[in-house]
Design an enzyme around this catalytic site. Structure first.
Site, PDB file in Angstrom:
ATOM      1  N   GLU A   1       5.795  41.431  -0.237  1.00 37.34           N
ATOM      2  CA  GLU A   1       5.017  42.277  -1.144  1.00 37.34           C
ATOM      3  C   GLU A   1       4.638  41.427  -2.349  1.00 37.34           C
ATOM      4  O   GLU A   1       5.520  40.806  -2.967  1.00 37.34           O
ATOM      5  CB  GLU A   1       5.819  43.502  -1.588  1.00 37.34           C
ATOM      6  CG  GLU A   1       5.015  44.433  -2.480  1.00 37.34           C
ATOM      7  CD  GLU A   1       5.782  45.670  -2.917  1.00 37.34           C
ATOM      8  OE1 GLU A   1       5.198  46.483  -3.671  1.00 37.34           O
ATOM      9  OE2 GLU A   1       6.959  45.823  -2.523  1.00 37.34           O
TER      10      GLU A   1
ATOM     11  N   ARG B   1      20.986  39.020   5.006  1.00 36.58           N
ATOM     12  CA  ARG B   1      20.307  38.469   3.842  1.00 36.58           C
ATOM     13  C   ARG B   1      21.058  37.250   3.318  1.00 36.58           C
ATOM     14  O   ARG B   1      22.233  37.058   3.590  1.00 36.58           O
ATOM     15  CB  ARG B   1      20.223  39.509   2.722  1.00 36.58           C
ATOM     16  CG  ARG B   1      19.474  40.757   3.075  1.00 36.58           C
ATOM     17  CD  ARG B   1      19.473  41.749   1.936  1.00 36.58           C
ATOM     18  NE  ARG B   1      18.766  41.243   0.772  1.00 36.58           N
ATOM     19  CZ  ARG B   1      18.543  41.950  -0.336  1.00 36.58           C
ATOM     20  NH1 ARG B   1      18.989  43.183  -0.430  1.00 36.58           N
ATOM     21  NH2 ARG B   1      17.888  41.431  -1.335  1.00 36.58           N
TER      22      ARG B   1
ATOM     23  N   LYS C   1      14.135  41.539  -7.091  1.00 40.99           N
ATOM     24  CA  LYS C   1      12.879  41.183  -7.754  1.00 40.99           C
ATOM     25  C   LYS C   1      12.642  42.046  -8.989  1.00 40.99           C
ATOM     26  O   LYS C   1      12.064  41.582  -9.982  1.00 40.99           O
ATOM     27  CB  LYS C   1      11.709  41.312  -6.774  1.00 40.99           C
ATOM     28  CG  LYS C   1      11.455  40.055  -5.978  1.00 40.99           C
ATOM     29  CD  LYS C   1      10.053  39.983  -5.399  1.00 40.99           C
ATOM     30  CE  LYS C   1       9.836  40.952  -4.293  1.00 40.99           C
ATOM     31  NZ  LYS C   1       8.508  40.760  -3.641  1.00 40.99           N
TER      32      LYS C   1
END
Length: 566
Positions: free
Chosen positions: A41, A271, A281
């Site tokens: 994104e 992750r 983020k």
């Protein structure tokens, strides 16, 4: 028998993702095609956690002769812009990967809209005019079924009319959403009539004001995979509970398209989490906007641009990711493992230069006044092809203050009165004393050199126990050096319940503004990997100028941080 054993050994060395991909290939799924995608994104800069996904997505495509496309998940214009798009492109290329095509979720807005209309017409979606709080409360809990929305059975024509109204400038944000009509009693909360569309009036960075209603991630992602022909949609473990919904929407889309020969497969891996590091983020953006750090590319940040500016090589990041592997279990990796990978890689590629960070004057009393010599220095002992450069030697030198001790213990093998040391690439000298100021601080150190001991001269290699680096006081450049520590004070800031701002390390940046570097080092540019001999690995910063060289410390020669914090 031997061949079978070797094959099994090879299978065991594959990651579980590679094993699943190979099984699909063996079964001839999707016509034997391999197509992956990396779908960031564009709402921030990429960090090292994204690097793990990049290595997986692009690596699988490379290994199995497929293609990996880059797709920007630009479905939330209120948080996205072209600055992030450009930096994502740069970071992927810096890591050494190349995409097949660049796509955007916004490329499919028309197709997604048509699919949503089809869902409404089939009685599988409806417009809900409850508030977000009412919807959340009405969804129930993982152990208690949800309650149907009072709008769940509204007429199809009414939902179609309102859906079109959602995409007008007059629609009020938050006044209505489009929800899929699935199963309000499903134990998987994602199945309880998930939201498919919401109203956002912020202009989109690509489509401007054309759209006022935007698809949610769960509705856009799988369908984008499908439209592009993705065979393996590889993502992180938090998307495991989303997978049944991913598959359900694909089922609906296949029904709409009238085909069942092809479908993407979602696979999840763990992750990348690092000690003393934050990967959110949203929180990294807060650090930037609140000026807790000096931008997204601050060398203390876990962003790829920050690591690049600090002096990490892309090869070291890839080697680190390869070393920790891919599993189905989340773990907290020690930052020291990453730094060890950086250290090992830079040892093979960095230019060796001389720099003094905490200087004290050394005067060679018997060296002729005004005389200079050009000493040969090897650029990289690990790679002869890197050649040599020269460094000027003179009567007055700078050495590290810590390399001198007036009253030294027995195993102190640096400079002390009455003992010899070698000055690297130059001569053997014997310390004869020092000069102090009124407070007892060392102002100057004195030594005599042996003219027959020049490095490389025949018969000059008698053994001494210490070798010190130096720069000529009259042939060097004053420089600023930035030394970095962990950005956070706690090992796992993501798990700490306190405000993350309270966890910041106030000593994470130390600026040394009276350092001296040899002229060859001062001419190095950002992107050139350097080793300040006997100190650590460094890189010229973007702020560096010919008049004011600035260097970032990448990592030390040894892991001293772990020892200090035991």
């Amino acid at each position: 028998m031997t061949e079978e054993v070797n094959t099994n050994e090879e299978k065991r060395s594959l990651s579980f993702v590679e094993q699943l991909v190979e099984k699909d290939l063996e079964e001839g799924k999707n016509g034997g095609r391999i197509q992956t995608r990396f779908p960031p994104e564009p709402n921030g800069y990429l960090h090292i956690g994204h690097a793990k996904a990049i290595c997986m997505d692009f690596g699988i495509a490379e290994k199995y002769h497929g293609v990996c496309n880059l797709r920007f998940d630009d479905t939330n214009p209120s948080k996205e812009n072209n600055e992030y798009v450009e930096n994502i492109l740069n970071d992927i290329q810096w890591l050494g990967f190349h995409w097949g095509n660049v796509y955007y979720a916004s490329d499919y807005f028309e197709q997604l809209w048509d699919f949503a209309v089809w869902m409404i017409k089939k009685g599988r979606a409806y417009i809900d005019e409850q508030t977000s709080e009412q919807i959340a409360e009405q969804k129930g809990t993982p152990t208690e079924p949800g309650k149907p929305s009072p709008y769940r059975d509204r007429p199809i024509e009414e939902s179609l009319r309102l859906f079109n109204a959602m995409n007008t400038p007059e629609a009020v944000e938050g006044s209505m959403v489009l929800r899929a009509k699935l199963d309000m009693a499903n134990p998987n909360m994602h199945f309880r009539d998930p939201i498919m569309y919401r109203i956002i009036h912020t202009p989109h960075h690509r489509t401007g004001t054309k759209w006022n209603a935007y698809p949610m991630y769960d509705f856009a992602h799988g369908q984008s995979d499908y439209f592009e022909g993705v065979t393996h949609s590889i993502c992180t473990l938090e998307f495991v509970p989303h997978r049944p919904l991913y598959d359900q929407f694909i089922d609906f889309l296949q029904e709409k398209e009238g085909q069942t020969a092809y479908r993407p497969r979602q696979i999840e891996f763990n992750r990348l989490n690092l000690t003393y590091t934050m990967m959110s983020k949203r929180k990294l953006l807060a650090l930037v906007t609140e000026k807790k750090v000096n931008g997204w590319d601050d060398p203390r940040m876990p962003t790829l641009s920050g690591m690049r500016r600090r002096g990490y090589s892309p090869e070291s990041i890839r080697k680190f990711i390869d070393s920790i592997g891919y599993t189905k279990f989340d773990a907290l990796n020690d930052m020291a493992l990453l730094e060890a990978a950086v250290r090992e890689d830079l040892n093979a590629r960095s230019l060796r230069v001389s720099a003094v960070l905490n200087p004290v004057k050394l005067v060679i009393t018997n060296y002729p006044d005004g005389q200079t010599e050009e000493m040969t220095a090897v650029n990289n002992p690990e790679n002869e092809a890197d050649g040599t450069h020269t460094i000027t030697f003179s009567k007055n030198l700078w050495i590290e203050r810590d390399d001198f001790m007036e009253d030294a213990p027995k195993k102190f093998f640096r400079m002390t009165p009455g003992k010899e040391v070698r000055l690297k690439n130059a001569y053997i000298v014997m310390c004869t004393g020092c000069k102090k100021d009124a407070e007892g601080n060392i102002e100057e150190i004195y030594a005599e050199y042996d003219p027959e001991s020049k490095s490389g001269k025949e018969g000059a290699n008698r053994k001494v126990k210490g070798t010190l680096h130096w720069v000529s006081a009259d042939h060097c450049r004053e420089a600023e050096v930035r030394v970095y520590d962990r950005l956070f004070n706690v090992e796992n800031p993501s798990a700490d319940e306190r405000d993350f701002r309270e966890l910041l390390n106030p000593e994470s940046l130390q600026v040394l503004d009276r350092c001296y570097v040899e002229e060859y080092a001062a001419e190095r540019k950002p992107g050139e990997y350097l080793q300040f001999q006997r100190i650590g690995y460094f890189m010229a910063d973007l702020d560096s100028t010919p008049e004011h060289p600035v260097f970032n410390k990448t990592v030390g020669l040894k892991d001293t941080w772990a020892k200090m914090n035991k």
